[in-house]
Design a protein around this motif. Structure first.
Motif, PDB file in Angstrom:
ATOM      1  N   TYR A  37      21.564   9.436  31.551  1.00  0.00           N
ATOM      2  CA  TYR A  37      21.182  10.773  31.115  1.00  0.00           C
ATOM      3  C   TYR A  37      20.320  10.753  29.861  1.00  0.00           C
ATOM      4  N   SER A  38      19.992   9.587  29.351  1.00  0.00           N
ATOM      5  CA  SER A  38      19.164   9.475  28.160  1.00  0.00           C
ATOM      6  C   SER A  38      18.660   8.049  28.047  1.00  0.00           C
ATOM      7  N   PHE A  39      17.517   7.870  27.388  1.00  0.00           N
ATOM      8  CA  PHE A  39      17.025   6.518  27.119  1.00  0.00           C
ATOM      9  C   PHE A  39      17.911   5.796  26.120  1.00  0.00           C
ATOM     10  N   ARG A  40      18.774   6.520  25.411  1.00  0.00           N
ATOM     11  CA  ARG A  40      19.712   5.867  24.506  1.00  0.00           C
ATOM     12  C   ARG A  40      20.750   5.059  25.267  1.00  0.00           C
ATOM     13  N   GLU A  41      20.970   5.410  26.542  1.00  0.00           N
ATOM     14  CA  GLU A  41      21.955   4.703  27.358  1.00  0.00           C
ATOM     15  C   GLU A  41      21.284   3.473  27.971  1.00  0.00           C
ATOM     16  N   ALA A  51      15.751   3.278  37.502  1.00  0.00           N
ATOM     17  CA  ALA A  51      16.050   2.465  36.327  1.00  0.00           C
ATOM     18  C   ALA A  51      15.302   2.975  35.104  1.00  0.00           C
ATOM     19  N   LEU A  52      15.768   2.548  33.917  1.00  0.00           N
ATOM     20  CA  LEU A  52      15.123   2.882  32.656  1.00  0.00           C
ATOM     21  C   LEU A  52      14.274   1.707  32.181  1.00  0.00           C
ATOM     22  N   GLY A  85       5.738  -3.306  38.980  1.00  0.00           N
ATOM     23  CA  GLY A  85       7.035  -3.097  39.626  1.00  0.00           C
ATOM     24  C   GLY A  85       7.906  -2.060  38.940  1.00  0.00           C
ATOM     25  N   THR A  86       7.455  -1.566  37.782  1.00  0.00           N
ATOM     26  CA  THR A  86       8.240  -0.552  37.062  1.00  0.00           C
ATOM     27  C   THR A  86       7.683   0.856  37.266  1.00  0.00           C
ATOM     28  N   GLU A  87       6.730   0.992  38.161  1.00  0.00           N
ATOM     29  CA  GLU A  87       6.011   2.264  38.283  1.00  0.00           C
ATOM     30  C   GLU A  87       6.921   3.433  38.675  1.00  0.00           C
ATOM     31  N   GLU A  88       8.027   3.168  39.354  1.00  0.00           N
ATOM     32  CA  GLU A  88       8.930   4.254  39.765  1.00  0.00           C
ATOM     33  C   GLU A  88      10.109   4.416  38.810  1.00  0.00           C
ATOM     34  N   HIS A  89      10.113   3.706  37.693  1.00  0.00           N
ATOM     35  CA  HIS A  89      11.188   3.828  36.712  1.00  0.00           C
ATOM     36  C   HIS A  89      10.983   5.062  35.836  1.00  0.00           C
ATOM     37  N   TRP A  90      12.105   5.492  35.187  1.00  0.00           N
ATOM     38  CA  TRP A  90      11.965   6.381  34.039  1.00  0.00           C
ATOM     39  C   TRP A  90      11.397   5.539  32.899  1.00  0.00           C
TER      40      TRP A  90
END
Length: 384
Positions: free
Chosen positions: A237-241, A271-272, A290-295
């Motif tokens: 729920y956050s980039f802090r996680e 994934a973050l 390969g990270t194009e679909e990540h948050w």
């Protein structure tokens, strides 16, 4: 008896403004399969079932659907309210729900309502679902209890649990929503409104006397003791996680109490990823293929904040959700700038200003433009 410890579903919460209900529903739809495959008897949700005290209709529907699917798979469900929930709304019709194997615990001032009595081949199991304990509310309801902070509230609650077990012995599990001592939260897993120090910390000794404490409030898994753990939230729920895994703890109770605890991973819909560097370099960096679909959270180190950075980042990462400009790490402080202003020419002040806000002074072309502009200002002032 086998239990699945989860918490902090936060139905209705967004991720940096993006809706998450479909992703959460997809994760929760995996739970019935886990219940069947792992032969789970009880699914626990240790607080913050909803993200809002007034959830939208579609969020209520999403929760109802998930709970029905878990019940259809054969497991009881025990939910306690968290600090984000409305106890009255979450606990509506709790008496009727209990008859169908859904146990809702929301009455913070009524310890008698927390106990859910279950049974397996070894005998009784008591699950105590302690709702979120707000010290202000407890002080108003029970001024004689001497509750000053969260630690006092949890001691009061656990004293009630131990007293109940003294009268009606059973193997026991407690659900609690709090910030416990020993959490390695740093700044990444702490929810928005908790404090990591001071009086809000609950000592682990508060949970002595029960076989397992299923905690909620922290959004990544934590093992504080073998029998005291956080499961974390089912979604990021956050980039802090920054903890990459999501899931819950499978808790086995044997004839004599806690027998085993094992991690059960949930799918991670997105994934973050954090990227750092100058914008043009990031957009071409093959390391992030390969990270194009990540948050994605982007920290830009360009000397000047690039124009239209989010749009350009989203061309490579459609789900880029946060952009931060780090700028120069060697910018002068405000006091040094003020001191320079007192002994600089106008052209030098402009040059210092540019160095302060973007990390480098004016180019030759920029100095020429500045000189021309200052000359026009001087001419206009002399003509008045």
């Amino acid at each position: 008896m086998r239990l699945l410890h989860t918490s902090d579903w936060h139905v209705g919460r967004t991720f940096h403004g993006a809706d998450t209900v479909d992703a959460l529903s997809a994760v929760l739809a995996e739970l019935p399969g886990i219940v069947r495959r792992e032969r789970i008897d009880v699914v626990l949700v240790a607080g913050d079932v909803f993200d809002s005290a007034m959830p939208a209709g579609r969020h209520v529907e999403a929760l109802t659907r998930a709970l029905q699917q878990i019940r259809d798979a054969g497991a009881h469900v025990v939910l306690s309210s968290g600090n984000h929930d409305s106890p009255a709304r979450l606990g509506a019709n709790a008496g009727f729900a209990r008859a169908g194997g859904l146990h809702l615990s929301t009455a913070a001032t009524d310890p008698a309502s927390w106990r859910i009595d279950l049974e397996d081949e070894h005998g009784p199991v008591a699950v105590f679902a302690i709702p979120y304990l707000e010290p202000v509310v407890l002080r108003a309801a029970m001024p004689e209890a001497g509750i000053g902070a969260q630690a006092d509230a949890m001691r009061w609650a656990m004293d009630a649990v131990r007293a109940d077990l003294g009268e009606r012995p059973a193997r026991s599990v407690v659900l609690a929503h709090c910030f416990a001592a020993g959490v390695a939260a740093d700044d990444d897993d702490a929810p928005r409104e908790i404090r990591a120090g001071g009086l809000d910390v609950v000592p682990l000794s508060a949970f002595d006397g029960v076989d397992y404490a299923a905690l909620g409030h922290i959004h990544s898994r934590q093992e504080l003791r073998r029998a005291v753990r956080y499961s974390g939230a089912p979604l990021h729920y956050s980039f802090r996680e920054r903890s990459p895994e999501r899931g819950g703890w499978i808790v086995d109770l044997g004839a004599d109490g806690l027998a085993d605890v094992a991690w059960c991973g949930f799918p991670v819909p997105r994934a973050l990823t954090q990227v750092r560097g100058e914008l043009d370099a990031l957009l071409a960096d093959e390391r992030f293929d390969g990270t194009e679909e990540h948050w994605v959270r982007a920290v830009l180190t360009d000397a000047a904040m690039p124009l239209d950075a989010m749009r350009r980042l989203q061309h490579r990462w459609p789900h880029c959700a946060q952009v931060e400009w780090a700028g120069s790490l060697d910018r002068p402080d405000v006091a040094s700038v003020r001191e320079r202003l007192q002994r600089r020419s106008d052209a030098e002040v402009v040059d210092d200003f540019l160095a302060h806000v973007r990390g480098e002074g004016a180019s030759e072309a920029e100095r020429a433009l500045v000189a021309e502009g200052l000359a026009r200002v001087s001419a206009a002032a002399a003509a008045r």
